[in-house]
Enzyme design. Structure first.
Site, mmCIF file in Angstrom:
data_model
loop_
_atom_site.group_PDB
_atom_site.id
_atom_site.type_symbol
_atom_site.label_atom_id
_atom_site.label_comp_id
_atom_site.label_asym_id
_atom_site.label_seq_id
_atom_site.Cartn_x
_atom_site.Cartn_y
_atom_site.Cartn_z
ATOM 1 N N TYR A 1 0.816 -1.225 0.000
ATOM 2 C CA TYR A 1 0.000 0.000 0.000
ATOM 3 C C TYR A 1 0.846 1.269 0.000
ATOM 4 C CZ TYR A 1 -0.053 -0.379 5.251
ATOM 5 O OH TYR A 1 0.240 -0.503 6.585
ATOM 6 N N GLU A 2 0.150 2.393 -0.238
ATOM 7 C CA GLU A 2 0.764 3.701 -0.470
ATOM 8 C C GLU A 2 1.709 3.678 -1.678
ATOM 9 O OE1 GLU A 2 -0.542 6.035 0.882
ATOM 10 O OE2 GLU A 2 -1.530 5.035 2.549
ATOM 11 N N GLY A 3 1.358 2.886 -2.668
ATOM 12 C CA GLY A 3 2.192 2.716 -3.854
ATOM 13 C C GLY A 3 3.109 1.539 -3.665
#
Length: 594
Positions: A439-441
């Site tokens: 997550y978050e890229g």
């Protein structure tokens, strides 16, 4: 159940001796910072994490969150823990005093974040998202939005979210379908669906403030048409109270591999009332304020998991008896030797320690630059520090979370079969750590960000903020014989990084596929070199202190630094070869029949 004690000695070493409190005290608002102020904060955070958050970690994992009639119930004990967390002032630690915050710098706040992530990663998701929402509104919100939302976010009465992902798009946010229709009163009506929304619905706070990406009717295509809106769960009243329920509904909870006590929600926005944050069609840049803060926070999540995994693996290795040491009985009075005497177990433990302490040092150096970028009175100095933070953000996010998962896996390996079963808690660390790489890229996206945006930005200006200090440090230390074991490996790795950087830049200019093919290996090469710099900085501090070392702290630091240089940093040679090999093998993949 796993144990955890915050590594306060190492944290103080970094703050006081490596980073240096003098640089912090030189910043406006930090003049009074010293051990007499910082130590009680860290000690109380350590106590809260060990006594309140850690005991809820396993039970929260087993119970998870429950969705009942659109309302999410967090596991037993979480509401009470959050109330204590809020009343203790932890939600206000790094916030501006103008909104009720304590104003402590990132250099202190990041250490507290690490403790929370070690003790209970799921719990840490809730205040972590709120701080990101605070940062976005503080930098891009109107005066009215700031006065309405920031005091409540700082006090912890309200919490925040980041609503980006939709069923049909994640990284490619230009494909979002959520719409925002303007109203005559200046508000907007938000309609659409969002998924994977951490802390999207829960019972810890009385209101949840959603920051939502959506498109206005006149939006240009792609990411150029994204706007940011603040959409509260309950509409705020003029007196600060809660008004009507807004058109935001939790339609589902994700059933996940890990962080099960963190509510990961699907949200439906149905004519929900929202207000534009920042300028129309400029929402992505505003949201990146929150995302960059979150990416540094996710990196710290990897570090937190690495620390607690290392502690419990070391404790087990000292107690578990299995076989005899290869050189003969190490403990002849016992029926078998503790497994810590076996070379491979030591290899694993030293690898875990080298990752953990190296990442903590790099995070401390980056946190200081973060503070300089926000507080220094000179605009040029602020810009230079911000360049360093921008460069390090994808590296910290990807490298630290890869390290966190590797360390958690090694910790389970040290425990053997007892680590694989649920009873002892080591397998939870593996499951919890895994999401941080996603997550978050995803970490692949972080690598693309590094080679695609950061390398060539402003004519290579970001790179100079790292390359110049490292080169200056090498030149200052290279004539010290005591530092040779650290400077020589760092110098070689740094040379490889320079060579690989030139090659990626050369190939990437003509063919973006080539840059993308090298990205992940290049980021790991960069990250290991950055860790080598951090380890050499620590070694330079520890060397003159080892003679009077009564506790063995500095000797252990130097031993781990040597292990990193000898057994981990040589990976940069292979990584350089992989970068230099180019992307031909990846191009051929499309022509290979399954």
């Amino acid at each position: 159940m796993p144990s955890y004690q915050a590594p306060l000695r190492d944290m103080r070493f970094l703050l006081n001796e490596v980073v240096g409190l003098d640089r912090l005290r030189a910043l406006p608002g930090c003049e009074e910072l010293g051990p007499d102020l910082i130590d009680p904060v860290l000690e109380e955070a350590a106590r809260f994490c060990a006594e309140v958050l850690l005991p809820l970690n396993r039970s929260g994992d087993e119970a998870g969150c429950v969705l009942e009639n659109g309302v999410v119930r967090t596991p037993r004990g979480f509401p009470e823990a959050y109330r204590a967390f809020r009343e203790g002032g932890w939600t206000a630690l790094g916030a501006d005093s103008a909104y009720g915050g304590q104003g402590l710098p990132k250099s202190v706040g990041m250490l507290v974040e690490e403790m929370i992530c070690s003790a209970n990663l799921s719990f840490g998701m809730y205040p972590g998202l709120s701080h990101g929402a605070y940062m976005a509104l503080d930098r891009h919100g109107t005066a009215e939005q700031k006065s309405t939302y920031l005091p409540k976010l700082v006090s912890g009465e309200w919490s925040g979210t980041m609503c980006l992902t939709e069923p049909q798009c994640g990284t490619d946010l230009g494909l979002i379908r959520t719409r925002a229709v303007p109203r005559p009163d200046g508000s907007h009506r938000i309609t659409g669906s969002k998924i994977f929304i951490s802390a999207g619905e829960h019972d810890l706070t009385e209101n949840i403030i959603h920051l939502v990406l959506a498109k206005l009717p006149d939006a240009p295509p792609g990411t150029r048409g994204i706007s940011l809106f603040v959409v509260p769960k309950y509409l705020p009243m003029a007196d600060g109270g809660l008004g009507a329920r807004n058109g935001v509904t939790c339609t589902g909870l994700e059933h996940k591999m890990g962080i099960k006590a963190s509510a990961t929600c699907a949200l439906a926005f149905e004519e929900a009332v929202g207000w534009l944050v920042g300028r129309p069609h400029k929402g992505l840049s505003a949201m990146f304020t929150m995302m960059n803060e979150a990416r540094l926070g996710v990196g710290v999540q990897g570090l937190g998991i690495a620390e607690v995994s290392t502690q419990n693996a070391l404790s087990y290795a000292k107690d578990r008896r299995q076989g005899r040491a290869l050189g003969g009985a190490a403990e002849p009075g016992q029926p078998a030797d503790a497994i810590i005497h076996h070379p491979d177990v030591r290899r694993m433990l030293l690898t875990m320690r080298a990752w953990t302490e190296g990442c903590r040092a790099l995070s401390a150096l980056t946190a200081l630059e973060h503070d300089v970028s926000l507080r220094h009175p000179d605009a040029e100095t602020r810009a230079e520090a911000d360049d360093f933070v921008q460069l390090m953000t994808p590296i910290i996010k990807a490298l630290f979370t890869d390290a966190g998962f590797e360390v958690a896996s090694l910790g389970m390996q040290v425990w053997g079969g007892h680590g694989y079963i649920r009873d002892n808690g080591m397998e939870q660390f593996v499951r919890d750590a895994r999401i941080a790489q996603v997550y978050e890229g995803t970490n692949g996206i972080q690598a693309l960000d590094l080679v695609g945006r950061k390398l060539g930005a402003h004519g290579g200006r970001y790179l100079r903020r790292f390359f110049h200090p490292v080169l200056a440090f090498i030149e200052a230390q290279q004539d010290d014989p005591a530092m040779e074991a650290f400077i020589l490996p760092l110098s070689k790795a740094f040379g490889r990084l320079q060579q690989a950087t030139a090659e990626v830049a050369r190939r990437g200019l003509g063919d973006p596929f080539e840059a993308g093919a090298a990205a992940t290996d290049y980021l790991r090469l960069f990250g290991l070199t950055a860790l080598a710099y951090a380890w050499a900085r620590m070694a330079a501090v520890a060397l003159p202190r080892q003679a009077d070392d009564q506790t063995g702290f500095y000797r252990a630091k130097l031993a781990t630094a040597r292990f990193f240089m000898q057994r981990m940093l040589p990976q940069t040679s292979a990584l350089t070869a992989m970068v230099m090999a180019g992307g031909e093998a990846l191009r051929d993949f499309a022509m290979v029949e399954p």
